[in-house]
Write an enzyme that holds these catalytic residues in place. Structure first.
Site, PDB file in Angstrom:
ATOM      1  N   ASP A  50      43.086  41.315  38.528  1.00 37.71           N
ATOM      2  CA  ASP A  50      42.632  42.469  37.734  1.00 37.71           C
ATOM      3  C   ASP A  50      41.565  42.134  36.694  1.00 37.71           C
ATOM      4  O   ASP A  50      41.332  42.917  35.769  1.00 37.71           O
ATOM      5  CB  ASP A  50      43.812  43.172  37.028  1.00 37.71           C
ATOM      6  CG  ASP A  50      44.909  43.565  37.992  1.00 37.71           C
ATOM      7  OD1 ASP A  50      44.603  44.306  38.948  1.00 37.71           O
ATOM      8  OD2 ASP A  50      46.061  43.134  37.803  1.00 37.71           O
ATOM      9  N   HIS A  91      40.468  46.292  44.031  1.00 34.26           N
ATOM     10  CA  HIS A  91      39.274  45.954  43.265  1.00 34.26           C
ATOM     11  C   HIS A  91      38.526  47.228  42.907  1.00 34.26           C
ATOM     12  O   HIS A  91      37.927  47.868  43.771  1.00 34.26           O
ATOM     13  CB  HIS A  91      38.373  45.017  44.091  1.00 34.26           C
ATOM     14  CG  HIS A  91      39.032  43.707  44.409  1.00 34.26           C
ATOM     15  ND1 HIS A  91      38.467  42.775  45.249  1.00 34.26           N
ATOM     16  CD2 HIS A  91      40.203  43.163  43.981  1.00 34.26           C
ATOM     17  CE1 HIS A  91      39.270  41.721  45.326  1.00 34.26           C
ATOM     18  NE2 HIS A  91      40.332  41.934  44.576  1.00 34.26           N
TER      19      HIS A  91
END
Lengths: 418, 315
Positions: free
Chosen positions: A15, A48
């Protein structure tokens, strides 16, 4: 600024902003002439986030260069899940990407993650109850694990329905005792075989020669999934993923075609972790807005903590060193502190020593150590970039002070160094 | 259950992969467009001519097969319904299976036209419980014909269903199947024996009354007629009176044609006693059919709790 092919890895637990970084590298603004994005680890569990030109998409199996029309190669190290891939293709088409599936090349040797693996994953994680590993519930671990001992279905099997059927039947028989008593089910194998046949007709299944073919056309960007601190051998056991996250597989693929690449390490200005496992600087009082990361049934809550150069230096070391940093979330409020050392019992720790590769006892000791670590915090300076470069002994090549492509800029340091 | 998202199914994925290869959702219809109209014919897998029987059988995997037949009018304005059925097929089968509305549903699709003037007035597929349902829909010819006489050959379809279907549900368990007719017009005034001979191939010499067809059909089928709101006949009392006369409360008006799959699923769930209206509508909202749930709620409210009355009224 980049001399060669680029390997993008997340130095934390995931992340950090790999997707947005890869999107920028592939964009016309960057002008790097990227021929393909290569996925070299993980599978459909990747998430993503890319926000560019008024569009937002959470890339899972498609590479994050897709908005710029850059093709994606799913390498043999990927775990490919066609049902999720179809869903992602529909989402991308709805965002105006013309014929997304035509942008994919998939290595026939890549393992197939099937609904049987997913049901098994969820049944197993449910049975663990409160001692969950932080799995995403997407069958990744089961795919990798089953393939160690069995003749597991691969992408190229989709071209041979009879072979695939036999492998799926074996897979189903293997997992029968685990899945049957659970609440999880999957569709009939005949339906799955039909669908995988359609999949094989709709995407281009390639062999090992494809990487060199792309490299002849231009620069390759290797898009890592998850974070180095979750690496199967280098992460904090047992809270790891069944995947080699650090760049060794990407380096090896480049070596096979007789070339090399620079590693770009991505980190936020603070640490995050999705699900269980050590996060020494965790501060539950921090409530940063996190629009794209929420608590998942199988993954657990999204946690956040202060910047931790001790962990990041460890990540850089186990990555075999990196060539540059991409720093993201420079705009995040309340991220002024960083860990200098950890206090442990009567001593202090300022360094995590990498063990021998694949030494899980060592990784377990690191986990135990981090479990008792109390971070001593220091305030980061106002002009944070030079300080970050010094702490991590790496130049910052790309800085981001917001979520979109527009917020990403190559740094002055970079320009001066180039 | 096994999926994080209701739409994460092999069925949807296969459809996406096919679409990416440019295959039309109704490939057979697209193929026929390149053929002179006079030569149009039903796809071999859907042609009722000379068929002894379509079968709905139990299998080792599915030991409690429940026959469900969905026959829609493919003339003119009804063309949207088959497209909706196709786009939502996964949802229909998924609702029946995963929400436990029916144990082992096997679904047969068919299409109804006008035997007086269409090239292909009747198409009937096979009972299927997997992706082959989708193949069946893709093989349906959307002729788009029909006359202007406010009637289609539903009675011819009814005759086939009454006389050319064999089900384990009935033979082993004496359990009725479900037949949904979807359309917007009347039956022909009577079933012409020449239509039976030319379309189905039975050597019948006498015309048959429409009432007697539906009476015979009701012995082994719960028969429903769904009138979706998309034609000038939606508010025509003659249509409603005609079908209510034949099927009683099993005549359903549906505001939103996009909800036809959901209406079928919930109707079966109710009739099987597996769900009540409120939790059924909640199920629909659960699977992302909020707008459809409203239309279904309205369609079922019009008949109220009587929907649970099992045999189809006086017929």
């Amino acid at each position: 600024m980049f001399r060669s092919h680029i390997i993008v890895v997340d130095l934390g637990f995931g992340d950090a902003g790999k997707g947005a970084t890869v999107d920028w590298l592939c964009s016309a603004e960057a002008g790097l002439g990227v021929a393909a994005v290569v996925r070299f680890n993980g599978g459909a569990q990747a998430a993503h986030n890319v926000i560019a030109e008024g569009r937002h998409h959470t890339f899972a199996q498609f590479g994050s260069g897709t908005f710029s029309g850059v093709p994606t190669l799913l390498s043999r190290h990927m775990l490919v899940e066609p049902i999720a891939l179809a869903g992602e293709a529909r989402q991308l088409a709805a965002l105006g990407v013309p014929d997304p599936l035509s942008l994919l090349r998939i290595d026939g040797r890549a393992l197939l993650t099937t609904p049987i693996h997913i049901a098994a994953n969820r049944a197993r994680e449910d049975a663990r109850g409160s001692s969950r590993h932080g799995s995403c519930g997407r069958g990744i671990g089961e795919t990798a694990w089953y393939a160690l001992e069995h003749d597991a279905p691969t992408v190229s099997d989709c071209l041979h329905p009879k072979v695939l059927r036999v492998k799926l039947q074996a897979l189903a028989a293997h997992y029968g005792p685990l899945i049957a008593p659970s609440e999880h089910r999957y569709e009939p194998i005949a339906d799955l075989v039909d669908m995988y046949s359609e999949f094989a007709l709709a995407v281009r299944i390639v062999g090992g020669e494809q990487l060199a073919r792309f490299a002849r056309r231009g620069r390759l960007v290797f898009e890592g999934a998850q974070g180095v601190l979750l690496d199967e051998w280098r992460g904090f056991h047992p809270h790891t993923t069944w995947s080699t996250v650090e760049p060794r597989n990407a380096h090896a693929m480049l070596a096979e075609i007789g070339t090399t690449g620079d590693v770009l390490g991505v980190t936020r200005t603070y640490m995050t972790r999705h699900g269980a496992g050590p996060l020494p600087t965790e501060d539950p009082t921090r409530h940063l807005p996190e629009p794209h990361n929420t608590t998942g049934r199988y993954q657990g809550e999204f946690r956040s903590g202060h910047f931790d150069p001790i962990l990041l230096r460890y990540a850089i070391a186990v990555s075999g060193g990196i060539d540059g940093l991409a720093i993201t979330h420079l705009d995040a409020p309340g991220t002024r502190y960083a860990a200098t050392v950890y206090a442990i019992h009567d001593g202090i720790v300022d360094h995590l020593a990498p063990g021998r590769w694949q030494d899980l006892d060592h990784q377990q000791r690191l986990t135990d150590l981090l479990g008792m670590a109390e971070p001593i915090l220091t305030e980061m300076p106002e002009d944070v970039m030079p300080w970050l470069e010094q702490e991590l002994d790496t130049p910052v090549l790309l800085a981001a002070d917001g979520p979109t492509r527009k917020h990403r800029t190559p740094t002055t340091t970079t320009i001066a160094a180039a | 259950m096994g999926y994080g998202n209701w739409d994460d199914t092999a069925y949807r994925a296969a459809k996406t992969f096919r679409a990416s290869r440019g295959l039309d959702d109704f490939g057979y219809t697209a193929e026929m467009r390149g053929v002179p109209y006079a030569d149009w014919q039903a796809h071999p897998t859907l042609d009722p001519l000379g068929v002894a029987a379509r079968e709905c059988r139990d299998s080792a995997e599915h030991g409690n097969s429940l026959p469900i037949a969905v026959l829609f009018d493919v003339t003119g304005s009804m063309g949207r319904v088959p497209r909706i059925m196709q786009s939502k097929l996964g949802k229909l089968h998924g609702l029946l299976r995963r929400k436990g509305y029916a144990d082992d549903p096997q679904i047969l699709f068919g299409a109804i036209g006008d035997a007086d003037c269409d090239r292909v007035p009747l198409q009937v597929g096979q009972f299927e419980s997997d992706n082959r349902m989708d193949d069946q829909l893709r093989a349906i010819l959307l002729e788009g014909g029909g006359g202007g006489q406010k009637s289609e050959s539903y009675e011819l379809a009814g005759y086939f269903m009454a006389t050319h279907i064999v089900t384990d549900a009935w033979e082993k368990r004496h359990k009725k199947g479900y037949l949904f007719l979807i359309g917007d017009e009347l039956n022909k005034p009577k079933l012409a024996s020449r239509h039976i001979r030319s379309v189905i191939g039975d050597g019948v010499r006498r015309d048959i009354s429409v009432e007697s067809i539906y009476r015979e059909l009701a012995e082994r089928w719960h028969v429903y007629y769904i009138l979706p709101n998309q034609s000038s006949y939606y508010h025509d009392p003659e249509i409603a009176d005609h079908w209510r006369g034949l099927l009683g409360q099993h005549f359903l008006k549906l505001d939103d044609p996009a909800a036809v799959c959901e209406l079928i699923a919930l109707t079966i769930g109710l009739a099987e006693g597996r769900v009540d209206v409120d939790s059924g509508l909640a199920d629909l909202r659960d699977v992302g059919s909020a707008a459809e749930a409203a239309a279904v709620g309205k369609a079922l409210a019009a008949t109220g709790p009587r929907i649970r009355a099992l045999p189809s009224g006086r017929n």
